[in-house]
Design a protein around this motif. Structure first.
Motif, PDB file in Angstrom:
ATOM      1  N   PHE A 179       0.835  -1.201   0.000  1.00 26.80           N
ATOM      2  CA  PHE A 179       0.000   0.000   0.000  1.00 26.80           C
ATOM      3  C   PHE A 179       0.869   1.251   0.000  1.00 26.80           C
ATOM      4  CE2 PHE A 179      -4.550  -1.095   1.608  1.00 26.80           C
ATOM      5  CZ  PHE A 179      -4.702  -1.955   0.531  1.00 26.80           C
ATOM      6  N   HIS A 217      -0.859  -6.223   1.709  1.00 27.62           N
ATOM      7  CA  HIS A 217      -2.054  -5.430   2.026  1.00 27.62           C
ATOM      8  C   HIS A 217      -3.151  -5.533   0.970  1.00 27.62           C
ATOM      9  CE1 HIS A 217      -0.017  -3.800   5.432  1.00 27.62           C
ATOM     10  NE2 HIS A 217      -0.795  -2.742   5.567  1.00 27.62           N
ATOM     11  N   ILE A 598      -7.210  -3.599   8.246  1.00 31.61           N
ATOM     12  CA  ILE A 598      -7.062  -2.398   7.420  1.00 31.61           C
ATOM     13  C   ILE A 598      -8.287  -2.154   6.541  1.00 31.61           C
ATOM     14  CG2 ILE A 598      -4.563  -2.361   7.344  1.00 31.61           C
ATOM     15  CD1 ILE A 598      -4.887  -3.625   4.482  1.00 31.61           C
ATOM     16  N   ARG A 632     -13.095   2.032   9.724  1.00 37.41           N
ATOM     17  CA  ARG A 632     -11.898   1.344   9.229  1.00 37.41           C
ATOM     18  C   ARG A 632     -12.169  -0.121   8.907  1.00 37.41           C
ATOM     19  NH1 ARG A 632      -6.107   2.059   9.958  1.00 37.41           N
ATOM     20  NH2 ARG A 632      -5.014   0.080   9.824  1.00 37.41           N
ATOM     21  N   ASP A 769      -6.826   7.903   9.173  1.00 31.16           N
ATOM     22  CA  ASP A 769      -7.940   7.142   8.602  1.00 31.16           C
ATOM     23  C   ASP A 769      -9.040   8.082   8.109  1.00 31.16           C
ATOM     24  OD1 ASP A 769      -6.836   4.707   8.940  1.00 31.16           O
ATOM     25  OD2 ASP A 769      -8.068   4.083  10.621  1.00 31.16           O
ATOM     26  N   SER A 772      -6.815  10.204   4.945  1.00 26.24           N
ATOM     27  CA  SER A 772      -6.289   9.461   3.798  1.00 26.24           C
ATOM     28  C   SER A 772      -7.323   8.489   3.250  1.00 26.24           C
ATOM     29  CB  SER A 772      -5.048   8.682   4.229  1.00 26.24           C
ATOM     30  OG  SER A 772      -4.532   7.912   3.166  1.00 26.24           O
ATOM     31  N   ALA A 774      -8.889   5.223   2.416  1.00 21.08           N
ATOM     32  CA  ALA A 774      -8.642   3.887   2.963  1.00 21.08           C
ATOM     33  C   ALA A 774      -9.918   3.067   2.872  1.00 21.08           C
ATOM     34  CB  ALA A 774      -8.166   3.974   4.416  1.00 21.08           C
ATOM     35  N   SER A 799      -9.962  -1.428  -3.560  1.00 24.80           N
ATOM     36  CA  SER A 799      -9.915  -0.536  -2.402  1.00 24.80           C
ATOM     37  C   SER A 799      -9.069   0.687  -2.715  1.00 24.80           C
ATOM     38  CB  SER A 799      -9.310  -1.271  -1.204  1.00 24.80           C
ATOM     39  OG  SER A 799      -7.951  -1.596  -1.476  1.00 24.80           O
ATOM     40  N   GLY A 801      -6.634   1.609  -0.910  1.00 31.86           N
ATOM     41  CA  GLY A 801      -5.249   1.206  -0.690  1.00 31.86           C
ATOM     42  C   GLY A 801      -4.609   0.610  -1.921  1.00 31.86           C
ATOM     43  N   ARG A 804      -3.415   3.351  -4.549  1.00 28.56           N
ATOM     44  CA  ARG A 804      -2.564   4.440  -4.070  1.00 28.56           C
ATOM     45  C   ARG A 804      -1.570   4.925  -5.118  1.00 28.56           C
ATOM     46  NH1 ARG A 804      -0.816   3.245   2.209  1.00 28.56           N
ATOM     47  NH2 ARG A 804      -2.823   3.694   3.150  1.00 28.56           N
ATOM     48  N   ASN A 817     -13.841   9.720   4.235  1.00 27.40           N
ATOM     49  CA  ASN A 817     -14.267   8.767   5.258  1.00 27.40           C
ATOM     50  C   ASN A 817     -15.721   9.044   5.659  1.00 27.40           C
ATOM     51  OD1 ASN A 817     -14.670   7.763   8.119  1.00 27.40           O
ATOM     52  ND2 ASN A 817     -12.605   6.985   7.752  1.00 27.40           N
ATOM     53  N   ARG A 872       0.200   7.369   6.995  1.00 25.35           N
ATOM     54  CA  ARG A 872      -0.069   7.336   5.562  1.00 25.35           C
ATOM     55  C   ARG A 872       0.429   8.605   4.874  1.00 25.35           C
ATOM     56  NH1 ARG A 872      -5.457   4.958   7.035  1.00 25.35           N
ATOM     57  NH2 ARG A 872      -5.216   2.733   6.711  1.00 25.35           N
TER      58      ARG A 872
END
Length: 987
Positions: A179, A217, A598, A632, A769, A772, A774, A799, A801, A804, A817, A872
């Protein structure tokens, strides 16, 4: 507190390789750090192509202030050039203490820089963790990169650490997971392109220290409770991530000194502990302690092995890879004394949750914690690693366990050779870095002290929203009901009394099913924290076995999963005969990697999802992880509890967290009798017996021999041979970032922030979280819209992640989020904000885009602990891409502040006792930050006046903490700074 790099001296340090000879560029001891020898943890040459190292080159800068404004290479006659040449010719400052370490049977292991040979009584009082910093400074001392004054600061740690003295540190290696590894390799590839556009040698962008990247990940729990879950999830992992994996495989060939461990091998930290960790390096005959910085916060797990390691941001790691020494404030060290022994039935997870709560209360942010005392001998290496792993959760830079006999036994268990272990012990003893609890202990000095009698630790879990909110098992039921009553917050859900007992009945594949508040819908044995620990893994399997024998079963609508840290776990579960009981309870092997912890928990069954969403059920997840922040684990589990693997099984069997295990039965057995917690809980002796008979050294050897061969899906990935990457403009995974677009050799200088709007107005404890991207990509998000417009089906969103490496998606996912709380919205939760000029409620990305199109800068207002959580890099990159120029907060988490600086964002702190509320700031103002436009007039830590368009004025502290951070700011960030410095060097 650590900095990305921090003293005036560091600006002169070399950043990468050139064609110059090693002797003209750095001292032999300095070059040894960058050399690669794997003999200490595996046979040399286990991976082809390792050990190729480019020498460091001389820097092009003439001085701090001069180099903040310019990057031209100095003429041969400058004082800097003369100093550099003189330094190169100078003998090592500590050559007189270079000492031979003899082998017992004759000959020598090698040579080392001897701390006892300094004959300085202050060293005997130093914490062991500080001795590692001291050894590094001595070994690398050339009076240019590291000076004798730096060495003296460390020796005098007792007096200098309270003064926040700076020292340079050169870690022996860098650790990445995929990730964080993908964006790091993306940045390196883009930096090569930038170098080429500037007419310089692109191959100067190359890691100088060993880099290990473990792909762990990307696996998701798409398939669970199935015998074919492992294979199915890996196939889906490769389908989703083929492009990413191919890119990483390209990186392993395009960049020297970079190892990529393929998918399906294990969790990065467990692989590091069992295999990659050297403990002591022996490179070209020079011996020195292993040390590592990693782009995952839980790099600290290696501290349980006596290896100094901690998490840094991806941006910092990239600079370290390129040869830039880190600078750090010499930390305080909290001495944590352990006595006694854990009671039967109490697990290492119970211990670590207790330690986490104690250290959070004590306050250890930016400090080392060093464990000692007679209780150490009662903790297995795996128990120590469990405690060290959760350093980010208790806030410390690392939780360090010095090497002792327990460490040596673990090294033998995990397949390190007898000769290697003998060398490690001999070196550490000779250099006063080994603890022998059979000998009288010299009293060491610590900054502060804590103590815990292990006998006092009780079974516990942590939650429902933070890892340090510990709840003892006996108080869990009452605490849960308090959470239902309490207002929405870290310990509250505000469920009306009349709705707390409601039962939602639904159909689950033809079976009657029901949910209520507190029902467990995810039970996951996952995460690096616990899956390295045979006692809790086998203990969980024994709980499953006892439950099977009594006739208890986990309800089929609970999503159960088992994601071990390495293949060794599977070997000892099979050897013990206990895997079959895991399977019977639905805990089938789903993959080797970081899954539920994660957010890679996969979808819940549609019927379960519908029951939760349509009835507003506060559903629960119980996992053996280390992070349980809101949103999360899974978007639909509002309550998330961290627990030991055995407790994960117990709660899965109970089907709810609303239970008192001491008084209420878990269920009814096959004979119609009620079964209680005590009936299925194994004793410590039972667990120890299974561990002793089932965990064997050959398991580690065979597992890691297999890793070197890869796997068929990995081996079949095609890899281009070019050293420059061919970017695909249509790719939704890998995209050339815009950081270096139109870059020239002239730094842009400070950016005035005038009449900026507030993009977001936050309270306390905004984590990375929240910031970033996630977890899963929500179907109504800007990122989802972007993907749909490019023909990506929702089932293929993957995802955040996994994406990225694409800045366009990550910018859209920044502040996305679903649990984020923005004061602009008056209590409404979600990834929206107010566009102040129009008053419209928009997604954060859309609001930021409008501000940029209108030519307006933006800032963020925040409370305390801004940026806590995982380190992150996208928590800094994303805001920069959104146009954020500054963050004003009460306090910052150390890595996040450094990352903001690395991306050219100004961090500012309110004065003590002040915040947005006390100053009467609503966020609807326009803010002007009165920072000089001439960087030479800016000083680290100075006061800065901020004014608003409605006449308010207040003072903040500028959190550029060092001169070099000012240089980063002047250049627009750390990566442009590195590129200009390298491009300015003479070839």
């Amino acid at each position: 507190m650590y900095k990305a790099a921090s003293s005036a001296r560091l600006l002169l340090r070399s950043l990468s390789s050139s064609a110059s000879s090693p002797s003209s560029s750095c001292s032999p001891a300095s070059r040894l750090v960058a050399s690669r020898c794997l003999a200490l943890s595996r046979p040399c040459g286990a991976w082809p192509g390792r050990g190729r190292v480019l020498p460091a080159s001389s820097s092009s800068f003439t001085g701090v202030r001069a180099q903040i404004g310019a990057v031209a290479a100095p003429a041969a006659g400058t004082s800097f050039h003369r100093r550099r040449m003189a330094t190169s010719a100078t003998e090592h400052a500590f050559k007189n203490i270079l000492t031979s370490l003899p082998k017992p049977g004759g000959g020598e292991f090698g040579k080392f820089y001897s701390l006892p040979a300094l004959n300085d009584p202050r060293i005997d009082k130093l914490p062991y963790s500080i001795r590692i910093l001291l050894e590094s400074a001595i070994r690398n001392c050339d009076d240019f990169q590291v000076t004798k004054n730096d060495v003296e600061k460390i020796i005098d740690w007792e007096n200098t650490s309270p003064k926040l003295a700076e020292i340079p540190f050169k870690p022996a290696r860098v650790l990445l997971q995929d990730f964080t590894g993908v964006p790091a390799v993306v940045d390196l590839a883009a930096m090569r392109d930038a170098m080429a556009k500037l007419g310089s040698d692109a191959n100067k962008i190359n890691p100088l220290v060993p880099v290990d990247l473990v792909i762990d990940h990307s696996v998701q729990v798409d398939v669970a409770r199935s015998h074919n879950a492992l294979q199915s999830n890996m196939e889906l992992e490769f389908i989703r991530n083929k492009e990413r994996f191919g890119f990483l495989k390209w990186g392993s060939t395009a960049f020297q000194n970079m190892l990529v461990v393929p998918p399906g091998s294990g969790i990065v930290h467990q692989v590091n502990l069992e295999y990659l960790g050297r403990v002591v390096f022996n490179t070209d005959g020079i011996m020195y302690p292993d040390s590592v910085v990693g782009t995952d916060s839980h790099t600290t797990m290696i501290d349980g092995l006596g290896v100094a390691g901690w998490g840094v941001g991806g941006i910092e790691a990239e600079a370290t890879m390129l040869g830039q020494p880190m600078s750090m404030v010499l930390p305080g060290v909290v001495g944590f004394k352990l006595t006694g022994n854990l009671r039967s039935g109490v697990t290492a997870t119970d211990l670590v949750l207790t330690v986490t709560q104690m250290l959070r209360k004590h306050g250890v942010v930016g400090k080392f914690v060093e464990f000692y005392g007679e209780g150490m001998g009662k903790l297995s290496l795996a128990d120590r690693a469990t405690i060290a792993n959760m350093s980010p959760e208790y806030g410390a830079t690392m939780g360090f366990f010095p090497v002792d006999h327990v460490t040596l036994d673990y090294l033998k268990l995990t397949g390190r050779s007898d000769e290697t272990v003998s060398m490690i012990e001999a070196y550490l003893r000779a250099n006063n870095m080994f603890v022998d609890y059979n000998e009288p202990q010299l009293e060491r000095v610590y900054s502060s002290y804590l103590a815990l009698d292990l006998d006092e630790v009780e079974p516990c879990i942590s939650g429902p929203k933070r890892p340090h909110d510990r709840v003892t098992l006996k108080e869990m039921k009452s605490d849960w009901h308090s959470c239902l009553d309490n207002k929405v917050g870290f310990k509250g859900f505000a469920v009306p009394k009349e709705q707390q007992d409601k039962v939602v009945k639904f159909d689950f594949h033809g079976q009657p099913a029901e949910l209520k508040h507190g029902s467990v819908v995810i039970a996951a044995i996952t995460s690096c924290t616990n899956t390295s620990n045979p006692s809790v893994m086998l203990g969980a399997a024994l709980v499953a076995k006892k439950a099977c024998e009594l006739g208890l079963e986990v309800k089929p609508w609970v999503k159960t999963s088992l994601a071990p840290g390495s293949g060794v776990v599977t070997k000892y579960l099979l050897k013990s005969g206990l895997q079959e009981y895991f399977n019977k309870q639905g805990f089938h092997l789903v993959g080797y990697g970081c899954t539920t912890c994660i957010g890679n928990s996969g979808d819940l069954d549609e019927s379960v999802s519908a029951a939760i969403t349509e009835n507003d059920v506060v559903a629960a997840a119980v996992l053996s992880g280390n992070r349980n922040f809101e949103g999360r684990v899974h978007p639909l589990t509002r309550a998330n509890y961290l627990a030991s693997p055995p407790l994960v099984v117990a709660y899965a069997l109970a089907g709810t967290v609303d239970i008192d295990f001491e008084k209420e039965p878990i269920g009814v057995g096959k004979d119609g009798k009620e079964v209680y917690f005590r009936d299925i809980w194994p004793t410590t002796e039972e667990i120890a017996q299974v561990v002793q008979s089932s965990v064997l050294p050959d398991m580690f050897k065979s597992t890691y021999e297999a890793i070197t061969k890869g796997n068929p899906m990995w081996n079949q990935l095609p890899v281009p041979e070019a050293t420059l990457y061919s970017w695909d403009p249509n790719s939704t995974y890998i995209h050339e970032p815009p950081y270096f677009k139109d870059m020239t050799m002239s730094p842009p200088g400070p950016h005035p922030v005038k009449d900026a709007y507030c993009l977001l107005n936050f309270g306390d404890s905004i984590t990375t979280d929240h910031i970033s991207p996630a977890g899963s990509i929500h179907k109504d998000s800007p990122a989802a819209k972007f993907l749909l417009e490019r023909g990506v089906d929702r089932k293929d969103f993957n995802s955040y992640g996994s994406r990225r490496g694409n800045d366009e998606i990550m910018a859209r996912g920044t502040f996305a989020n679903i649990r984020i709380v923005n004061k602009f919205l008056g209590g409404e939760v979600g990834p929206k904000t107010i566009h102040v000029p129009s008053g419209e409620k928009l997604s954060v990305f859309d609001a930021a885009t409008r501000y940029k199109s209108e030519g307006h800068d933006t800032i963020i207002l925040a409370g305390a602990e801004y940026g806590s959580g995982s380190s992150r890099d996208w928590a800094a990159k994303g805001p920069m891409l959104l146009g954020v120029k500054a963050v004003i907060s009460k306090s910052f988490e150390r890595i996040h502040r450094s990352n903001l600086v690395g991306m050219g964002i100004i961090p500012l702190c309110y004065k003590t006792g002040e915040d947005a509320d006390s100053l009467g700031l609503t966020g609807h103002e326009r803010f002007t930050i009165n920072l000089p436009t001439d960087v030479s007039k800016i000083r680290p830590g100075q006061d800065v006046t901020i004014t608003t368009d409605n006449g308010k004025s207040f003072s903040c502290t500028l959190r550029f903490d060092t001169e070099v951070e000012l240089a980063y700011y002047n250049h627009g960030g750390i990566l442009p700074y590195v590129i200009r410095s390298l491009a300015g060097q003479q070839n």
